[in-house]
Enzyme design. Structure first.
Site, short mmCIF file in Angstrom:
data_model
loop_
_atom_site.label_atom_id
_atom_site.label_comp_id
_atom_site.label_asym_id
_atom_site.label_seq_id
_atom_site.Cartn_x
_atom_site.Cartn_y
_atom_site.Cartn_z
N ASN A 14 0.87 -1.18 0.00
CA ASN A 14 0.00 0.00 0.00
C ASN A 14 0.90 1.22 0.00
OD1 ASN A 14 -1.85 2.02 0.44
ND2 ASN A 14 -2.15 1.54 2.62
N TRP A 15 0.96 1.87 -1.16
CA TRP A 15 1.88 3.01 -1.26
C TRP A 15 1.33 4.27 -0.60
CZ3 TRP A 15 3.97 3.06 -7.02
CH2 TRP A 15 4.84 1.97 -7.19
N LYS A 16 0.06 4.28 -0.25
CA LYS A 16 -0.58 5.49 0.28
C LYS A 16 -0.39 6.64 -0.72
CE LYS A 16 0.46 3.65 4.78
NZ LYS A 16 0.25 3.78 6.22
N HIS A 102 -9.37 1.27 4.94
CA HIS A 102 -8.08 1.44 5.64
C HIS A 102 -8.29 2.38 6.83
CE1 HIS A 102 -3.93 2.62 6.39
NE2 HIS A 102 -3.57 1.53 5.74
N GLU A 104 -6.68 4.78 7.87
CA GLU A 104 -6.48 6.21 7.58
C GLU A 104 -7.74 6.80 6.94
OE1 GLU A 104 -2.83 5.69 5.41
OE2 GLU A 104 -1.82 5.19 7.29
N GLU A 174 -5.17 -4.91 10.64
CA GLU A 174 -4.16 -3.87 10.81
C GLU A 174 -4.41 -3.14 12.13
OE1 GLU A 174 -2.34 -2.73 6.83
OE2 GLU A 174 -4.04 -1.41 7.13
N GLY A 180 2.56 2.37 10.46
CA GLY A 180 3.47 3.50 10.25
C GLY A 180 4.20 3.94 11.50
N SER A 220 3.60 -2.08 10.10
CA SER A 220 5.06 -2.06 10.19
C SER A 220 5.70 -3.40 9.87
CB SER A 220 5.50 -1.56 11.58
OG SER A 220 5.04 -0.23 11.79
N GLY A 241 2.89 -1.07 4.11
CA GLY A 241 2.96 0.33 3.72
C GLY A 241 4.40 0.73 3.42
N GLY A 242 5.06 1.29 4.42
CA GLY A 242 6.40 1.85 4.25
C GLY A 242 7.37 0.94 3.51
C1 PEP Z 1 -0.59 0.19 5.76
O1 PEP Z 1 -0.53 1.27 5.20
O2 PEP Z 1 -1.58 -0.52 5.56
C2 PEP Z 1 0.50 -0.20 6.66
C3 PEP Z 1 0.40 -1.34 7.30
O3 PEP Z 1 1.55 0.66 6.76
P1 PEP Z 1 2.99 0.36 7.44
O4 PEP Z 1 3.46 -0.96 6.87
O5 PEP Z 1 3.85 1.49 7.01
O6 PEP Z 1 2.78 0.26 8.90
#
Ligand code: PEP
Length: 263
Positions: A14-16, A102, A104, A174, A180, A220, A241-242
């Protein structure tokens, strides 16, 4: 250890709101140096910003089997919904998946279990695979409410969906406190909730459906902790994500999944 499962691993990025079109092209060029085809036993998905989807669909052609997804979708087909994108529009672009609900989006855009449900139904009708996110806030975990929160989000998202369609949905657990933040759920914490989600699915839709549904962990996940999390019995992959923003890190997690399919 995952045993007796027909499920492959699904490693999803997930690049956001990161990576413009030029960066997306460069990303796929670099990923293609590591990977010419998705390994057997693993599915790989990258969910990019809308503006990068066409470039990503093109770039994905150099990695056989790689799927592209969106990070959101609207619940209506067409109409006066300024700024929104329909499931059919995504399908037309060659998109196979959409992340829905999500944390966010729940936090910043007030997405509710009802809107998550409507988006999930529309995605299924259109032939997109929904990746439905659930997960508790830190204060909810501290209060011991994580199971109640996840249960309500899960059943809210799946309301009025037939069992056969439920088997096509991907669930991503999640925990919001791990997204993040660099703080990851322990494998035990992840497995506890994943097993709980699967038992809820079994009670509502039967064993066969519960066995077919992919349940991803997100929060993460990175090359250092992926193998341990992916080893859990009910963890069928990651929503990342990251670490999905760096081709080498994303590739490393794909390799971990591949190695685990052989162990
Ligand atoms: C996400 O955006 O769904 C996520 C899990 O981000 P991260 O891996 O950066 O925690």
């Amino acid at each position: 250890m995952r045993t007796n499962t027909m499920r492959k691993y699904l490693i999803a990025g997930n690049w956001k709101m990161n990576q413009n079109m030029a960066q997306t092209s460069a990303y796929f060029a670099e990923l293609g140096q590591h990977l010419s085809a998705v390994p057997s036993g693993v599915k790989v998905l990258l969910c990019t910003p809308y503006t990068s989807l066409s470039v990503a669909v093109e770039g994905a052609k150099s990695v056989t089997g790689l799927s592209i997804g969106a990070q959101n979708v609207h619940e209506k087909d067409t109409g006066a919904y300024t700024g929104e994108i329909s499931a059919a529009m995504l399908k037309e672009l060659g998109i196979g998946y959409a992340i829905i609900g999500h944390s966010e989006r729940r936090q910043y855009y007030n997405e509710s279990d009802e809107s998550v449900n409507a988006k999930t139904i529309k995605s299924l009708e259109t032939g997109l695979t929904p990746v439905v996110c659930v997960g508790e806030l830190l204060e909810e975990r501290k209060a011991g409410k994580q199971f109640d929160v996840v249960k309500a989000q899960l059943h809210g998202a799946l309301a009025n969906i037939k069992a056969d369609d439920v088997s096509k949905i991907v669930i991503a657990y999640e925990p919001v406190w791990a997204i993040g933040t660099g703080e990851t759920a322990t494998p035990e914490q992840a497995q506890d909730i994943h097993a709980f989600i699967r038992s809820e699915l079994k009670a509502a839709y039967g064993e066969k459906i519960a066995t077919e549904v992919y349940i991803l962990y997100g929060g993460s996940m990175n090359p250092k902790n992926a193998a341990e999390l992916l080893s859990c019995a009910d963890v069928d992959g990651g929503l990342i994500g990251g670490a999905s923003l760096k081709p080498a890190d994303f590739y490393s997690i794909i390799k971990d999944a591949e190695t685990l399919t052989k162990s």
